[in-house]
Design a protein around this motif. Structure first.
Motif, short mmCIF file in Angstrom:
data_model
loop_
_atom_site.label_atom_id
_atom_site.label_comp_id
_atom_site.label_asym_id
_atom_site.label_seq_id
_atom_site.Cartn_x
_atom_site.Cartn_y
_atom_site.Cartn_z
N VAL A 101 0.77 -1.09 0.32
CA VAL A 101 -0.22 0.14 0.14
C VAL A 101 1.01 1.00 -0.02
O VAL A 101 1.85 1.40 0.79
N THR A 102 0.49 2.10 -1.00
CA THR A 102 1.14 3.37 -1.02
C THR A 102 0.32 4.50 -0.87
O THR A 102 -1.00 4.13 -0.66
N GLU A 103 0.59 5.52 -0.81
CA GLU A 103 -0.38 6.65 -0.95
C GLU A 103 -1.44 6.83 -2.11
O GLU A 103 -2.29 7.55 -1.93
N ASP A 104 -0.75 6.24 -3.24
CA ASP A 104 -1.59 6.36 -4.41
C ASP A 104 -2.14 5.05 -4.87
O ASP A 104 -3.11 5.07 -5.64
N SER A 105 -1.78 3.73 -4.21
CA SER A 105 -2.42 2.65 -5.01
C SER A 105 -2.11 1.42 -3.95
O SER A 105 -1.40 1.61 -2.90
N ILE A 106 -2.72 0.44 -4.06
CA ILE A 106 -2.68 -0.80 -3.38
C ILE A 106 -2.28 -1.89 -4.51
O ILE A 106 -2.96 -1.93 -5.64
N THR A 107 -1.10 -2.81 -4.30
CA THR A 107 -0.85 -3.50 -5.28
C THR A 107 -0.83 -4.89 -4.72
O THR A 107 -0.30 -5.23 -3.52
N ILE A 108 -1.32 -5.87 -5.40
CA ILE A 108 -1.33 -7.37 -5.17
C ILE A 108 -0.66 -7.85 -5.90
O ILE A 108 -1.24 -8.08 -7.31
N SER A 109 0.26 -8.78 -5.62
CA SER A 109 1.58 -9.12 -6.43
C SER A 109 0.79 -10.47 -7.24
O SER A 109 -0.02 -11.32 -6.75
N TYR A 110 1.40 -10.71 -8.51
CA TYR A 110 0.94 -11.83 -9.13
C TYR A 110 1.45 -13.24 -8.48
O TYR A 110 0.56 -14.02 -8.52
N ASP A 111 2.37 -13.12 -7.89
CA ASP A 111 2.75 -14.38 -7.02
C ASP A 111 1.79 -14.79 -6.09
O ASP A 111 1.49 -16.10 -5.87
N PHE A 112 1.24 -13.67 -5.30
CA PHE A 112 0.39 -14.10 -4.18
C PHE A 112 -1.06 -14.49 -5.16
O PHE A 112 -1.85 -15.20 -4.43
N LEU A 113 -1.46 -13.87 -6.05
CA LEU A 113 -2.50 -14.13 -6.71
C LEU A 113 -2.54 -15.66 -7.14
O LEU A 113 -3.37 -16.55 -6.97
N LYS A 114 -1.22 -16.02 -7.66
CA LYS A 114 -1.21 -17.34 -8.18
C LYS A 114 -1.27 -18.30 -7.16
O LYS A 114 -1.75 -19.51 -7.24
N GLU A 115 -0.70 -17.97 -5.67
CA GLU A 115 -0.59 -18.98 -4.72
C GLU A 115 -2.00 -19.17 -4.30
O GLU A 115 -2.44 -19.97 -3.68
N SER A 116 -3.02 -18.32 -4.65
CA SER A 116 -4.40 -18.05 -4.09
C SER A 116 -5.33 -18.57 -5.31
O SER A 116 -6.83 -18.70 -4.84
N LYS A 117 -4.85 -18.98 -6.16
CA LYS A 117 -5.83 -19.37 -7.38
C LYS A 117 -6.78 -20.52 -7.31
O LYS A 117 -7.62 -20.47 -7.64
N GLU A 118 -6.36 -21.50 -6.13
CA GLU A 118 -7.27 -22.73 -6.00
C GLU A 118 -8.54 -22.39 -5.49
O GLU A 118 -9.54 -23.03 -5.66
N ILE A 119 -8.62 -21.03 -4.72
CA ILE A 119 -9.85 -20.76 -4.12
C ILE A 119 -10.96 -20.32 -5.23
O ILE A 119 -12.08 -20.33 -4.97
N PHE A 120 -10.39 -20.22 -6.60
CA PHE A 120 -11.36 -19.91 -7.52
C PHE A 120 -11.50 -21.02 -8.64
O PHE A 120 -11.86 -20.63 -9.74
N ALA A 121 -11.06 -22.13 -8.51
CA ALA A 121 -11.02 -23.20 -9.34
C ALA A 121 -12.47 -23.46 -9.75
O ALA A 121 -12.59 -23.80 -11.05
N ASN A 122 -13.49 -23.38 -9.08
CA ASN A 122 -14.96 -23.36 -9.45
C ASN A 122 -15.76 -22.25 -9.12
O ASN A 122 -16.76 -22.14 -9.26
N TRP A 123 -15.00 -21.13 -9.12
CA TRP A 123 -15.34 -19.79 -9.11
C TRP A 123 -16.65 -19.27 -10.40
O TRP A 123 -16.11 -19.44 -11.51
N LYS A 124 -17.81 -19.01 -9.91
CA LYS A 124 -18.81 -18.59 -10.87
C LYS A 124 -19.06 -19.67 -11.82
O LYS A 124 -19.16 -19.52 -13.10
#
Length: 187
Positions: free
Chosen positions: A161-184
Motif C-alpha cells: 500500500v502506498t499513498e496512491d495505490s494498492i498492489t496485489i502481487s501476481y505471485d500472491f494471486l497465483k498462490e491463491s488461485k485454488e480458491i477460484f477453481a470453480n468460481w462462478k
C-alpha cells in the motif's frame, strides 16, 4: 310431490355448487392477478446505481498474469471489483472504503462456499451478499475476519500500500488461485 321437492332441492344444490365454483374461480383469478402485479412491480425496480458484480463495476478489462494495481482514488464506499486471470483461472478482488476511511481488500469469494460455483459476493445496498448461502456483510467487515463464511481477506502482509495505490502481487494471486477453481462455474 316428494319427488318434485327432491328434484327441486337437487337443482338448487346444483346451482349453489355452480355459484361456489364460479366464486372460487373469480377468487383464484383475482389472487393470481394481484400476485402477478406485485411480482412485476418488484422486478421493475431500477438497481443500476448499485453495482452487483464484475460486469457492473470494474476498473478496467480483465488483467492476465500480472499484479493488480488498485488506484486509491477509485476506491469508495461502493465496492469495486477487479478481475484478473491467473494461468487460466478467473479471479476477482474487491476493494471498498470502510466507514472509518480505511481501504479494505478481499478476494471476491466466500471462505466456506468458494467451491460451490456460487460462492461470490454481489453488492446489495451497503452489504456484500454471498450468492450461495445468502450471508451478508457490511463493508466494515471486509478484510477483518478470516475463517468462516465471509469474503476471503487480503491482509497487509499480502499487498503493498502506498499513498496512491494498492498492489496485489501476481505471485500472491497465483498462490491463491485454488480458491477460484470453480468460481462462478457450473452449479
Amino acid at each position: 310431490m316428494k319427488k318434485n321437492s327432491n328434484l327441486m332441492n337437487a337443482k338448487k344444490g346444483e346451482a349453489d355448487t355452480k355459484k361456489k365454483i364460479s366464486l372460487k374461480r373469480v377468487s383464484i383469478f383475482i389472487t393470481l392477478l394481484v400476485v402477478t402485479t406485485v411480482v412485476s412491480a418488484c422486478g421493475s425496480k431500477e438497481t443500476a446505481e448499485v453495482p452487483k458484480s464484475t460486469a457492473d463495476n470494474t476498473s478496467a478489462a480483465v488483467l492476465a498474469d500480472q499484479d493488480i494495481v488498485i488506484p486509491i482514488s477509485e476506491v469508495s464506499e461502493t465496492a469495486k471489483f477487479y478481475p484478473v486471470d491467473v494461468d487460466g483461472t478467473r479471479m476477482e478482488v474487491v476493494a471498498v472504503k470502510a466507514s472509518d476511511g480505511s481501504i479494505r481488500t478481499a478476494f471476491n469469494t466466500c471462505q466456506v462456499c468458494y467451491d460451490s460455483g456460487k460462492g461470490y459476493y454481489e453488492q446489495q445496498g451497503n452489504l456484500l451478499v454471498c450468492q450461495n448461502c445468502g450471508n451478508q456483510f457490511s463493508m466494515d467487515r471486509v478484510e477483518i475476519e478470516a475463517g468462516g463464511c465471509n469474503p476471503w481477506p487480503i491482509f497487509d502482509e499480502n499487498k503493498t500500500v502506498t499513498e496512491d495505490s494498492i498492489t496485489i502481487s501476481y505471485d500472491f494471486l497465483k498462490e491463491s488461485k485454488e480458491i477460484f477453481a470453480n468460481w462462478k462455474g457450473s452449479y
